[in-house]
Design an enzyme around this catalytic site. Sequence first.
Site, PDB file in Angstrom:
ATOM      1  N   GLY A   4       5.924   4.486   0.472  1.00  0.00           N
ATOM      2  CA  GLY A   4       6.270   5.913   1.221  1.00  0.00           C
ATOM      3  C   GLY A   4       5.056   6.161   2.638  1.00  0.00           C
ATOM      4  O   GLY A   4       5.398   6.726   3.437  1.00  0.00           O
ATOM      5  N   THR A   5       4.127   6.008   1.911  1.00  0.00           N
ATOM      6  CA  THR A   5       2.897   6.256   2.910  1.00  0.00           C
ATOM      7  C   THR A   5       3.042   5.455   4.296  1.00  0.00           C
ATOM      8  O   THR A   5       2.885   6.183   5.416  1.00  0.00           O
ATOM      9  CB  THR A   5       1.499   6.027   2.380  1.00  0.00           C
ATOM     10  OG1 THR A   5       1.207   6.964   1.297  1.00  0.00           O
ATOM     11  CG2 THR A   5       0.214   6.503   3.372  1.00  0.00           C
TER      12      THR A   5
ATOM     13  N   GLN B 144      10.611  11.939  -2.484  1.00  0.00           N
ATOM     14  CA  GLN B 144      11.050  12.479  -3.925  1.00  0.00           C
ATOM     15  C   GLN B 144      12.517  12.743  -3.978  1.00  0.00           C
ATOM     16  O   GLN B 144      12.943  13.267  -5.068  1.00  0.00           O
ATOM     17  CB  GLN B 144      10.324  14.044  -4.173  1.00  0.00           C
ATOM     18  CG  GLN B 144       8.686  13.800  -4.298  1.00  0.00           C
ATOM     19  CD  GLN B 144       8.094  12.819  -5.676  1.00  0.00           C
ATOM     20  OE1 GLN B 144       9.009  12.685  -6.330  1.00  0.00           O
ATOM     21  NE2 GLN B 144       7.263  12.554  -5.623  1.00  0.00           N
TER      22      GLN B 144
ATOM     23  N   SER C 244      10.697   5.859  -1.025  1.00  0.00           N
ATOM     24  CA  SER C 244       9.966   4.878  -1.665  1.00  0.00           C
ATOM     25  C   SER C 244      10.473   4.151  -2.800  1.00  0.00           C
ATOM     26  O   SER C 244      11.244   4.896  -3.571  1.00  0.00           O
ATOM     27  CB  SER C 244       8.555   5.401  -2.124  1.00  0.00           C
ATOM     28  OG  SER C 244       7.783   4.594  -3.046  1.00  0.00           O
ATOM     29  N   GLY C 245      10.129   2.973  -3.353  1.00  0.00           N
ATOM     30  CA  GLY C 245      10.661   2.316  -4.517  1.00  0.00           C
ATOM     31  C   GLY C 245      10.218   2.818  -5.796  1.00  0.00           C
ATOM     32  O   GLY C 245      10.980   3.360  -6.684  1.00  0.00           O
TER      33      GLY C 245
ATOM     34  N   THR D  17       5.439 -11.094   6.129  1.00  0.00           N
ATOM     35  CA  THR D  17       6.441 -11.647   5.356  1.00  0.00           C
ATOM     36  C   THR D  17       7.268 -10.862   4.338  1.00  0.00           C
ATOM     37  O   THR D  17       6.615  -9.949   3.854  1.00  0.00           O
ATOM     38  CB  THR D  17       5.714 -12.936   4.637  1.00  0.00           C
ATOM     39  OG1 THR D  17       5.319 -13.709   5.546  1.00  0.00           O
ATOM     40  CG2 THR D  17       6.875 -13.559   3.750  1.00  0.00           C
TER      41      THR D  17
ATOM     42  N   CYS E 152      -9.805  19.964 -11.537  1.00  0.00           N
ATOM     43  CA  CYS E 152     -10.463  18.946 -12.574  1.00  0.00           C
ATOM     44  C   CYS E 152      -9.603  17.470 -12.414  1.00  0.00           C
ATOM     45  O   CYS E 152     -10.224  16.324 -13.000  1.00  0.00           O
ATOM     46  CB  CYS E 152     -10.689  19.430 -13.697  1.00  0.00           C
ATOM     47  SG  CYS E 152     -12.068  20.505 -13.854  1.00  0.00           S
TER      48      CYS E 152
END
Lengths: 276, 387
Positions: free
Chosen positions: B71-72, B178, B198-199, B236, B324
């Site tokens: 996705g990025t 998403q 994205s997969g 590829t 955190c």
Amino acid sequence: MWDYTDKVKEHFLHPKNIGEIENPDAVGEVGSIICGDALKLYLKIDKETGKIIDAKFQTFGCASAIASSSALTELIKGRKLDEALRISNQDIAEFLGGLPKEKMHCSVMGREALEAAVNNYRGQPAAVEEEGRVVCKCFNVTEEKIRRVAIGNHLTTADEVMDYTKAGGGCGECRAEIEAILKDIWMLKKPEKPAVPKKLTNLQKIALIQEIIESEIRPGLQADGGDVELVDIDGDKVIIALRGMCTGCLMADVTVKKIQDKLKELVSEKIIVEAQ
Amino acid sequence: MNTIYLDNNATTNIAPEVLQEMLPYLKEMYGNPSSMHTFGGQLHRRVEEARAKVARLIGAEPEEIIFTSCGTESDNTAIMSAAESLPQKKHIITSRVEHPAVLNFCKHLARKGYRITFVPVDKRGQLNMDEFRKTLDDGTLIVSLMYANNETGVIFPLMEIGEMLKERGILFHTDAVQAAGKIPIDLKKFPVDMLSLSGHKLHAPKGVGALYVRKGTRFSPYIIGGHQEHGRRAGTENVASIVGLGKTCELAGENLYNEMTYLKALRNKLETALLKLCPDARVNGDTENRLPNTTNLSFEYVEGEAILLRLNEFGICASSGSACTSGSLEPSHVLRAMGVPATAIHGSIRFSLSRYNTEEEIGKVIEIMPGLIKELRNLSPYGRQKL
């Protein structure tokens, strides 16, 4: 995922000495709910012997904050105050079999709570923190704390200081200053003074200020929904107007100060920034 | 102990049907689709079949789909392609709640001289449309807005925005990582120029994604090398994963309606019960326009990492917007942009469901969570819970 030791997990899942002590002889409170962790330590002290008879805690925070608090109470119970004060943040971390380096600030918080409680018992001001110049404005960390923790833990990089004190972990603007403090502590080569800029003409100065505001200052503010506009430049006085989320923001004064610092650094020491 | 996996917006398991379909290409059929010999060359057809399946899920034409590594990469490529194609335009509009793949890429371009407008959101996480309209100008290169938010599940009103941008001739990209496969998307009706998916958010493996580029949109490749993907993305082909992505899109398309209904009911059950059983809890985000699988809840007076690690003891997987857990010291930028109070951000927990979650699992979380919150509150110096 954090790589916590079994001991950390044990003290997080089954913390010892939780809760309040009724009529405590000393209370030490550090951190805040806004910053993401806070610890309140209660002590019962034998006045004759100066021994800590009982210690309990309440902690808001992550697993390592809770485990560090639990470890602290286990370490100090039964000890005399002066003896207890010799316990360092490393001792707390070691008791837990180590903490991930990013979480060392939790052990520092434990040590600070102890100090605050003892100060409270002895009628001294609760926190050492409130004195001194604040370096990290996001997490309210003073130069004194940075120096104390850096020396106590042999910290030599700004990242390490962030792991131990959180300083520099917010907007990151103070990182250069932290590095300068570290260089000073460890007597590393002083940063070379930047070449004294040659005297700018008024026109050059205005253009430079405009460019700095456009490229260095506005993108950061805009990312947080704010903005700034250059209103006027009168000699060394730069008048700006804060816009968007910046107006009425509690941090507006800090923002103006940051802009001033930037312009002092890049244009001239004499620059004074005022918000309209 | 069985794992109860409720972190599907982070990543998902590979569907068994998808893995089955992929296996031959990880074993004996390892050829290169660009080869002249049948052994490799035959795989070209498998890649094209997968392309058609991805296209079908979102109502696109196969030639409008480019396979990428994630996705990025799709997000970066879309924005960079616009920048390369229209170098005279220097203004990019996005929102304050985007995924880092868009947000940090825009900040990167800001350092290279681009003017970036980060449009604010309201307290429901919905785009401020008045602000948005005001930011459009003649120098605007591209608008990049997420279809649905990964942290809250909030869906943006992209149809309206798309129409507006089409009229003004401004490029429009959406990060649908998403949304794709979770809610209906039809690119024949929806006026967007580029869309990322994205997969691994959709039961295919990690390391494969796709970028939709509408026919007629000027395109400039980001990764340069061989002629693969008609010269639009070199390297590829990741044949096995591409086949997996195709299969996963096919499955998602076939089951979309049933899955949405199922997930929504399950999510609502979880959300309603936790709000009822845990005092001082709230939902973050627009509950009217939201992905069916996501709920983002805040529990006051407790810290998110502590909640997650206590849940972890029961094999329950979720995530948090607390500082955190972020790896930095900054809490969730999404919840901050929505004006969620700092105390509520530190105690935020996201549950994201998938078709593999069961009623029984949700029942277990409902059984465990309230006691766990109460226990942590009793440890906290703030707001001790009285029950």
